[in-house]
Design a protein around this motif. Structure first.
Motif, short mmCIF file in Angstrom:
data_model
loop_
_atom_site.label_atom_id
_atom_site.label_comp_id
_atom_site.label_asym_id
_atom_site.label_seq_id
_atom_site.Cartn_x
_atom_site.Cartn_y
_atom_site.Cartn_z
N ARG A 23 0.83 -1.21 0.00
CA ARG A 23 0.00 0.00 0.00
C ARG A 23 0.87 1.26 0.00
O ARG A 23 0.56 2.23 -0.70
N ILE A 41 0.81 4.27 -2.83
CA ILE A 41 0.59 5.67 -2.45
C ILE A 41 1.79 6.54 -2.79
O ILE A 41 1.64 7.65 -3.31
N ASP A 73 -5.17 5.01 9.14
CA ASP A 73 -5.41 6.45 9.04
C ASP A 73 -4.23 7.15 8.39
O ASP A 73 -4.40 8.09 7.60
N TYR A 79 -2.09 5.95 6.12
CA TYR A 79 -2.11 5.73 4.67
C TYR A 79 -3.23 6.52 3.99
O TYR A 79 -3.04 7.11 2.92
N ASP A 80 -4.39 6.56 4.65
CA ASP A 80 -5.53 7.25 4.07
C ASP A 80 -5.24 8.74 3.91
O ASP A 80 -5.46 9.32 2.83
N LYS A 81 -4.73 9.38 4.95
CA LYS A 81 -4.48 10.82 4.88
C LYS A 81 -3.30 11.16 3.99
O LYS A 81 -3.31 12.16 3.28
N GLY A 140 -2.26 9.45 1.35
CA GLY A 140 -2.60 9.25 -0.06
C GLY A 140 -3.71 10.16 -0.57
O GLY A 140 -3.66 10.62 -1.72
N ASN A 141 -4.70 10.43 0.27
CA ASN A 141 -5.90 11.14 -0.20
C ASN A 141 -5.94 12.62 0.15
O ASN A 141 -6.73 13.37 -0.41
N THR A 142 -5.09 13.04 1.08
CA THR A 142 -5.12 14.45 1.50
C THR A 142 -3.78 15.14 1.32
O THR A 142 -3.66 16.13 0.59
N PRO A 149 -2.07 14.99 -2.46
CA PRO A 149 -2.78 15.86 -3.42
C PRO A 149 -2.60 17.36 -3.13
O PRO A 149 -2.43 18.15 -4.07
#
Length: 584
Positions: free
Chosen positions: A402, A406, A533, A535-537, A539-541, A544
């Motif tokens: 993952r 990312i 959390d 990885y999520d932040k 990659g997605n926040t 970007p």
């Protein structure tokens, strides 16, 4: 001529200065380690660097203070890391006379039934505000001492329990006696962690009451006066951070400074607990963040434990490119960090260029020390602190595939930090980082900088784009490295523990990792929840925004300075110590 380095310098004429300093009562700040200068290896990490910042701010604010610590002629250690990532330690040999002045005063302590002489080296921290704080480095490397006694002040945190006990005798008992020999009148003794707790026993002997009742031995000891003189700051909820010594060892090494029945009432029945000794003989006790104060209160019920959140010395921990910007747009910021609230005066372009200048310096350091070429346009994540298990330096690598998806081509990582020589788990953590570095070498660049010190720390905290911290809650008492990052416009991406609970505003000053900080102890699934959390932040926040929304990124840099550096500085910290602890 005085020796000069940066904003502080050593002044000559130590004895004349001491004569002048003894004319008014002082606050005596005791710490096993104090980081006053990068090349004086009398610090191992956060505790010592914080102590150095404490002294620097005290000088800026012209507080009536003196500091006492251990010399450590062979330093903490020089870190060597082989190709597999395994750490080994070598002595850090340095010459004190290059930086400080040897004083003629002597104090003695009893160790193993022998008289051990203690001498002191004088280092004067002088601020541009004309304030100055003397730091006395205690040293047993004196020809009249036995060879083994000359080694007591050789290594910081070296040796076994007996060695640590001897060092703490020199610091606590020897330190008070040395100040007395110099003629100082001390109105408050501030123990920065429990290492210095033996100073309370020296005070107990100095303030004995006349015997009022031969059947009640405790009436001999004036604990009320001793408590009125003492302030105690506890720094960690980690068990290993609270020194305990078997009474058999205490009897053999130190002897009976005060009657053992009295000592056991104050320091614990089973072992001499240095934290308990300080708790029982201090009027003011504090943790180093609001959350840590709560955790400490739960650890030590029955004591009133306050909280003064740590801070860092703004001038010391701001890189040169940001100093230039702050000097131009926020004149006076170094001694009034509150001016950071006006960071909006700085044009976006100047802020970004100052950051990129710091980033290029870090990239140059990485190239010079590791041979790796980092890219200035790639999001750079920094993680640099003591290598120990609860810091979870390898949490980012929990799901390698993952992380690859990312971060490939989008992030690069800078690691640094030393493991204690006896911390096998910490050493394995460094080794794990090296293993992941090899696994990901074709997709994500990872570097590990050895021999982490104050100079390297400034380059890392100012040169990365975000500062990551992943401690296991609630074991991060404060964590000051992230505060240093904010002084250079670097946002934190951290677990909500320690200071970050107070400094965090999601998506405004930085980002959190994991759940809210309401739990006192984490569950067994903490690694899974926190990494998810993370990885999520990432990659997605975070990625970007960095690559596609420069305006928001710079606004967040401003917020880190204007909301975090504005408050989390050692000037604010020291003003609170004065009003809440020192003048009580």
């Amino acid at each position: 001529m005085p020796w000069k380095k940066g904003r502080f310098r050593i002044m000559s004429g130590a004895l004349d200065q001491i004569d002048e300093l003894t004319k008014e009562p002082k606050i005596a700040y005791f710490s096993m380690e104090i980081g006053v200068h990068n090349d004086i290896p009398t610090y191992s990490g956060g505790l010592g660097v914080l102590a150095g910042d404490t002294v620097r701010s005290a000088a800026d604010l012209m507080l009536p203070m003196v500091a006492v610590t251990i010399l450590c002629k062979k330093g903490y250690f020089t870190q060597e890391i082989n190709d597999t990532g395994w750490q080994t330690e070598l002595p850090f040999i340095w010459e004190p006379s290059k930086y400080m002045e040897l004083l003629p005063h002597r104090a003695t302590v009893q160790i193993d039934g022998r008289e051990v002489s203690v001498q002191a080296w004088f280092y004067n921290v002088v601020s541009l505000t004309r304030g100055n704080i003397p730091v006395f480095f205690l040293d047993t490397d004196i020809p009249e001492n036995q060879p083994e006694d000359r080694e007591i002040t050789a290594f910081l945190y070296g040796g076994d329990k007996a060695y640590r006990l001897k060092q703490e005798i020199v610091l606590g008992l020897g330190g008070v006696r040395m100040l007395h020999e110099m003629g100082f009148e001390i109105k408050k003794y501030h123990m920065n962690e429990g290492h210095a707790s033996f100073l309370t026993l020296e005070l107990m002997n100095r303030f004995k009451k006349p015997i009022e009742d031969v059947w009640d031995e405790k009436l001999v000891w004036d604990t009320r006066t001793v408590r009125s003189l003492c302030v105690f700051t506890t720094h960690t909820p980690v068990e290993a951070g609270h020194d305990k010594f078997p009474y058999d060892l205490v009897s053999q090494v130190m002897g009976e400074i005060i009657p053992f029945p009295v000592l056991k009432e104050l320091a614990g029945r089973d072992n001499l607990n240095m934290t308990m000794l300080a708790l029982n003989l201090s009027r003011y006790i504090n943790g180093v963040a609001k959350k840590h104060g709560e955790v400490s209160q739960s650890m030590f019920p029955g004591y009133e434990i306050h909280a003064i959140t740590n801070g860092v010395h703004s001038f010391t921990w701001t890189c040169q490119s940001f100093k230039k910007v702050f000097d131009e747009y926020l004149p006076g910021w170094a001694n009034e960090p509150e001016l950071f609230v006006r960071i909006g005066r700085v044009p976006d372009g100047r802020l970004w260029e100052a950051h990129m200048e710091a980033k290029r310096l870090l990239i140059s350091l990485v190239k010079e020390t590791t041979g790796v070429d980092l890219a200035p346009d790639i999001l750079t994540i920094g993680f640099a602190r003591r290598a120990t298990a609860y810091k979870r330096a390898d949490l980012l690598f929990r799901d390698i595939s993952r992380l690859e998806r990312i971060g490939e081509g989008k992030i690069q990582l800078v690691y640094a930090g030393k493991a204690h020589p006896h911390d096998e788990a910490g050493k394995k953590l460094i080794q794990n980082i090296f293993r992941y570095k090899e696994l990901l070498k074709d997709k994500i660049k990872i570097v590990y900088l050895k021999n982490y010190n104050m100079e390297t720390a400034l380059k890392i905290v100012s040169g990365v784009d975000i500062w990551m911290n992943t401690p296991l809650r609630p074991l991060e008492a404060s964590g000051t490295s992230g505060m240093k990052a904010t002084h250079n416009g670097v946002m934190n991406f951290s677990v909500l523990d320690g200071w970050w609970i107070e400094g965090h505003i999601e998506g405004f000053t930085g980002w959190s990792i994991g759940p809210a900080p309401h739990e006192l102890t984490p569950g067994a699934d903490a690694d899974a929840r926190d990494s998810e959390d993370l990885y999520d932040k990432l990659g997605n926040t975070i990625i970007p925004i960095y690559y596609h929304d420069r305006h928001t990124w710079i606004r967040m840099m401003q917020n880190a300075i204007g909301k975090n550096a504005y408050y989390f500085n050692s000037h604010r910290m020291m003003r609170r110590y004065v009003t809440e602890a020192y003048i009580r």
